[in-house]
Design an enzyme around this catalytic site. Structure first.
Site, PDB file in Angstrom:
ATOM      1  N   ASP A   1      51.793 -40.335  -0.458  1.00 44.73           N
ATOM      2  CA  ASP A   1      50.604 -40.500   0.393  1.00 44.73           C
ATOM      3  C   ASP A   1      50.841 -41.569   1.461  1.00 44.73           C
ATOM      4  OD1 ASP A   1      48.459 -38.806   0.017  1.00 44.73           O
ATOM      5  OD2 ASP A   1      47.665 -39.893  -1.713  1.00 44.73           O
TER       6      ASP A   1
ATOM      7  N   GLN B   1      44.962 -37.996  -6.408  1.00 46.91           N
ATOM      8  CA  GLN B   1      43.957 -37.384  -5.535  1.00 46.91           C
ATOM      9  C   GLN B   1      42.733 -38.297  -5.399  1.00 46.91           C
ATOM     10  OE1 GLN B   1      44.215 -34.512  -3.653  1.00 46.91           O
ATOM     11  NE2 GLN B   1      42.233 -35.166  -2.820  1.00 46.91           N
TER      12      GLN B   1
ATOM     13  N   LYS C   1      47.514 -28.027  -2.281  1.00 47.75           N
ATOM     14  CA  LYS C   1      48.791 -28.744  -2.278  1.00 47.75           C
ATOM     15  C   LYS C   1      49.773 -28.052  -3.231  1.00 47.75           C
ATOM     16  CE  LYS C   1      46.393 -32.925  -0.971  1.00 47.75           C
ATOM     17  NZ  LYS C   1      45.725 -34.166  -1.374  1.00 47.75           N
TER      18      LYS C   1
END
Ligand code: NAP
Length: 288
Positions: A117, A94, A50
């Site tokens: 997200d 994460q 990422k």
């Protein structure tokens, strides 16, 4: 004729080109904070991917590492301070978090405008309302983008989504059945009586199960489109490292389907690209 390969890398590259133009028009450089708790090696690989994407596109990234034995309150404090940091547009925690943490309540703390997200209940709820211009979970959004890119007709088609997780299966089903996409969707899960028969009736099958190569060629209607979301590590002593990545779809499905996304190189790159897209959307919205 073997299935065409639905190349997620090429689709992601096209999406990145369009994103670069949006980034160039942003008043402030988009800025993403990535928080990782603990030392799970796979999570570190994902985070590094990422961060590399951010660098490629000119998105600023801040990487915050917290030890595995951090307390829930410490992670909560970090999230609140990131919410309050006006120079930041996106926050990603994460997954998975260490088992002593309550991931759901930490997600609830993220400012929905910075929830790149798309897992905050406010953002998931917007999908139910048909408001699709906000933070949509990256994997199902990436699948929709791939289908659009490959010009797969969805209207009136029968889609089966295998899996009902909040992060993939459920939002995927909502997106496929939303106005504009207009597929007729069946959600299949571990209590479904006959998964094979459900799949055989589908024009489009999206597998998000987490069971290596579960979907077999005789589950698929000839000519159907099959998207493999699964990422599973399976033992393979023929490889030097002793394992390989496998999807949820058996490779023999390529003999029956018209279009099949590979693993790796299918949905994975699209998930990262959609994270970048959400970060840019968040930056645009916060400076409009
Ligand atoms: P998850 O939360 O474990 O959900 C799996 C779903 O599959 C559940 O709804 C479960 O049903 C269903 N299921 C399990 N066994 C089944 C069976 N035998 N028949 C039918 N349904 C069954 O997993 P997830 O987070 O959605 O992820 C799914 C897969 O996608 C994993 O391999 C994951 O690594 C991968 N993934 C890939 C990406 C990417 O970027 N490519 C992103 C996210 C996830 P119940 O609800 O009844 O338990």
């Amino acid at each position: 004729m073997p299935a065409r390969r639905l190349d997620g890398k090429s689709c992601a590259a096209d999406l990145e080109e369009a994103l670069k133009q949006r980034i160039a028009r942003c008043k402030n450089q988009p800025h993403l904070a990535v928080v990782i708790v603990g030392d799970d090696p796979a999570s570190h690989v994902y985070v590094n991917n990422k961060i590399r994407s951010c660098e490629r596109l000119g998105i600023k990234s801040t990487h915050i590492e917290l030890p595995a034995n951090s307390k829930q309150e410490e992670v909560a404090k970090t999230i609140i301070s990131l919410n309050n940091d006006k120079s930041l547009h996106g926050i990603l925690i994460q997954s998975p978090l260490p088992s002593h943490m309550d991931e759901e309540s930490l997600t609830d703390l993220i400012d929905p405008r910075k929830d790149v997200d798309g897992f905050h209940p406010a953002n998931l709820g917007r999908i139910v309302q048909g408001r699709l211009n906000g933070m949509i979970p990256c994997t199902p959004a990436g699948v929709m983008e791939m289908l659009r890119w490959a010009k797969v007709e969805l209207e009136g088609k029968k889609a089966v989504v295998i899996g009902r997780s909040f992060n993939v299966g459920m939002p995927q089903a909502l997106l496929l059945s939303s106005r504009g996409a207009d597929a007729t969707v069946t959600i299949v899960h571990s209590r479904t009586i006959d998964v094979k028969t459900e799949c055989l009736s589908a024009d489009i099958v999206i597998a998000a199960v987490g069971r290596p190569e579960m979907v077999k060629a005789d589950w698929i209607k000839p000519g159907a489109v099959v998207i493999d979301v699964g990422i599973n590590r399976v033992d393979d002593q023929t490889r030097e490292r002793g394992w390989r990545l496998a999807g949820d779809v058996d490779p023999s499905v390529a003999d029956v389907a018209s279009l099949l996304s590979p693993v790796p190189g299918g949905v994975g790159p699209m998930t990262v690209a959609m994270l970048m897209a959400n970060t840019v959307t968040a930056a645009e919205a916060q400076h409009s």
